[in-house]
Structure formats: structure tokens, C-alpha cells
Design an enzyme around this catalytic site. Sequence first.
Site, PDB file in Angstrom:
ATOM      1  CE  LYS A 117      -2.132  -1.314   3.783  1.00 10.94           C
ATOM      2  NZ  LYS A 117      -1.787  -2.750   3.889  1.00 10.94           N
ATOM      3  CB  THR A 118       3.547   2.423   2.276  1.00  9.51           C
ATOM      4  OG1 THR A 118       2.760   2.207   3.441  1.00  9.51           O
ATOM      5  CG2 THR A 118       4.372   3.685   2.447  1.00  9.51           C
ATOM      6  CD  GLU A 161      -0.418   2.665   3.772  1.00  9.16           C
ATOM      7  OE1 GLU A 161      -0.261   1.818   4.653  1.00  9.16           O
ATOM      8  OE2 GLU A 161       0.479   3.450   3.392  1.00  9.16           O
TER       9      GLU A 161
END
Length: 457
Positions: A117-118, A161
Site C-alpha cells: 500500500k505505502t 492508504e
Amino acid sequence: MLGNQKKIHFIGIGGIGMSGMAELLNNLGHIITGSDLSDSDRIQHLKEIGLDISIGHNINNINNHDLVVFSSAVKLENPEIIESKRKNIPVIKRAEMLGELLKVKPISIAVAGTHGKTTTSSMLNSILTRSDHKPTLIVGGIVQGLLANSILGDGDTIIVEADEYDRTLLSLRASMSIVTNIDFEHSDCYENIESLKETFLSFLNATSFYGINVVCYDDLNVKAIINNIKRPYITYGKSDDCDIRYENPEFSEHKTTFDLVIDHYNHGKCELSVPGEHNILNCLAAVGISKELDISIDLIKEGIKSYKGVKRRFEIKYKTENNITIVDDYAHHPSEVDATINTALAGWSLNNLIVVFQPHLYSRTKEFQKEFSEVLSKADIVILTDIYPAREKKIKGVNSNLILDKIVGSKSFLVKKDEVAKKISSICSNDDMIIVMGAGDIRNITDDIYNEIIDKK
């Protein structure tokens, strides 16, 4: 949005997600205070930009606030929550605040998935920044080049996120959404993989009807729910069936190249400055959103090439004169550990790959002991430390030996964290790579490892 809530207090402000939101709201003109149980780099950063933060939770921290936000790690019995309710101050979870922050910009992009995600969010930020979209960003990691986990941009787009823990992502209604993968995790929140897949499906079906979902078709759990997605979607991956895919990947230390193929048309070589095949997939997800925003291929490639990574994602901390490389990595799930080890083996010519792994959570260790041992067995030498408990209480019979005893082929040791540096200095040699992995406090020993190795030489 948040028009009258000018003074906001964050309980658990030192968390990577909470600190990013607090900084963004501060930049938007709100008065932000916060508290946490212990000091940290993030708290020091927030203090440096002018936020009033207390160490420890106390009812005296609640004074004339318009809103109180608490993280998933904070219990409802927290004295600041109780005091806020006594004073009739609205109290909301971090997830609800994140949902409100999506409304600060006309175009909102939520990036979800068990892993990546990051990195995907910050890759997309790099492309949008290169194409002069001036995005706003909130992520769960410190982005290299920005040295922050949030930025306030002047453009019309916000990237956030979307965490699956505690079903945070279900509080979000984004214009565009990404799901990178679905892997069983957070057994304290989800009964099984089916309940996790249902949560991701609900998230995708909450995307605006005029928006788009971008999903990884190569992920088996994503593929299992794809026919039930009720919003428009495009797919990415390596297989020929994907709308966006890659061919001819090549890996040379930090440099990764591949051919970008969109709708069966080969757009030529793309170059990434971060290693690993998993990062190509993260990149393709960012490309999918970028194409929907009508960003040209040339600008997409420039944005990809300029991306510098995220701290604690295969972050090379040191390289000694005798070519010993020390890497810091956030991997704490078997799939992440596997991807990190595979990245090292594919991109570097090594003498020995030494992995230092601190298991994170008793429940995760119990659930994935077999999987952890299998992927760690790919390394030449494995050093395990005791489990980092984080939010959990000890589970009887669950310890790092559950993993250690199942490792095959590798030299493996269980070592106290404060003795790891000396142990490594006694066994490492020229052209070794040492990867320090975990989501707990293991990251703090990379300096010690380097200093021990230098002192030894």
C-alpha cells in the site's frame, strides 16, 4: 468538511498513520494536540513543526477540544476517551477521520491491499507530482525525498492508504481505488480468508460509480472476487489477460527495468530505482490510475524513474569497504519476507544472505509459523529474536522457537536483540548482505550492527 472542528486532539498520535493525518490537518489550519505512551521520531517531528504533544494519557490533556480522534491501538477505557465523552466532545476512530479527509479534494484515490500500500501510494504520488498534479498524500511510511508521511498539495487529488486492519478501509468512499493483493492477515479482526475477501469486495464496491478500480489480476484472492465487483475496473499483472502488464523484467541491485504493455501495446522500457518484482506490480497499479487521469506515457515513465522509495522498504542503511551491505526492511508477514529475500537473491551477487527477523505479534507467529520457516529457509543464515508483542498479550506456548525449529538448510540462531550486533560481527564476511526485518523495534539495531562490524575490522 471539519468546518467547525478547529481544535482536534489525537490519542496515539505517534502511530505512522495518525501522525500523517495530524500533520496534514495542521497544514490545513487546524489546531492539533496529541498524546502517546512513549516518545518517537514521529512525535519529535510533530513537535518541531509546532504541535503540542504529551507523553502519557491523562484527562488533563482534554481541554476545550472540538474533536478527539483515536487509533485502533487505543482502548475505549483510555482516560482521555472517557474524559472527552464526559465533556460531550465528539470522539471518532482514525478510520472515520481518514474518510473525512478524502473530502478535502475533488478526486480521491484509496490504495488498499495486504501488502504494497505505502509503496504503491508513494509511486503514484511521484507520477502525479511529475505531471504537475500537485497531489495531497497520506501514507503509512516515510517517503524518501519528502522525509514525511503526508504532504498537502495545491492540486485536486488526494491519495490515501486504506488499511484493512479493523476494517478501516470500509470507512472510505473514494473516486478511484486500488487493491494490490489479498493475503490472510489480522486474525484478531478476520475469522478467515473469506471474511477478508468480503471486506475488500465491499471496499471496491464503495468506489464512486463514475470512478475506477485497479486490481491485481495475478493475485488468486483478487481473482476470486473479481466477478462480483459492481464498479468499473481494470486489471494489472504479468499474465496476458491483464489490461496493464509487464514483460522482460531485469534486476541489477537497485535498478529494475521492464517493458510496459497497456492493452497489448508495448510502450517500451520503464526504469525503477527500487528493487524487486513485487515493486513492478506496485508500479503497474500506479500506472493504472495515472492512465485514468490522462497522464501521458512519457510523464508516467519520468515519474516512475524519479521515485526513490520509502524508508524501511529494502532501505540500504550501510555498505562497508569490504562490501557488506546492511538493509532495513519492514517485512513482517511471510509473503513480505519472501518478497524481500527473493529481491536480494535476484538483484545481488552475494556471499551469504543473513536475515535478522523479529517476529511481530504472538497471534501472527502462531498463525504463520510454518510459512515463516519456509521462506526464511531461503537465506544462508537466519537470526531470530524474541517476538515483539505490540498490542498483544503473551499467548502460552507461542515463541520464536516455533519458527526456528522448522527452518531447514540455513544456519539458524535465537539471539537476544541486544546481542544481535555482536553475533553478526562474529559470523559475517566480505560480500555478505544483512537484512534486518520486522515491524517492531528491531530497526534500531542497524547502527549497532554497522558499528560492531567496523570495530571488528
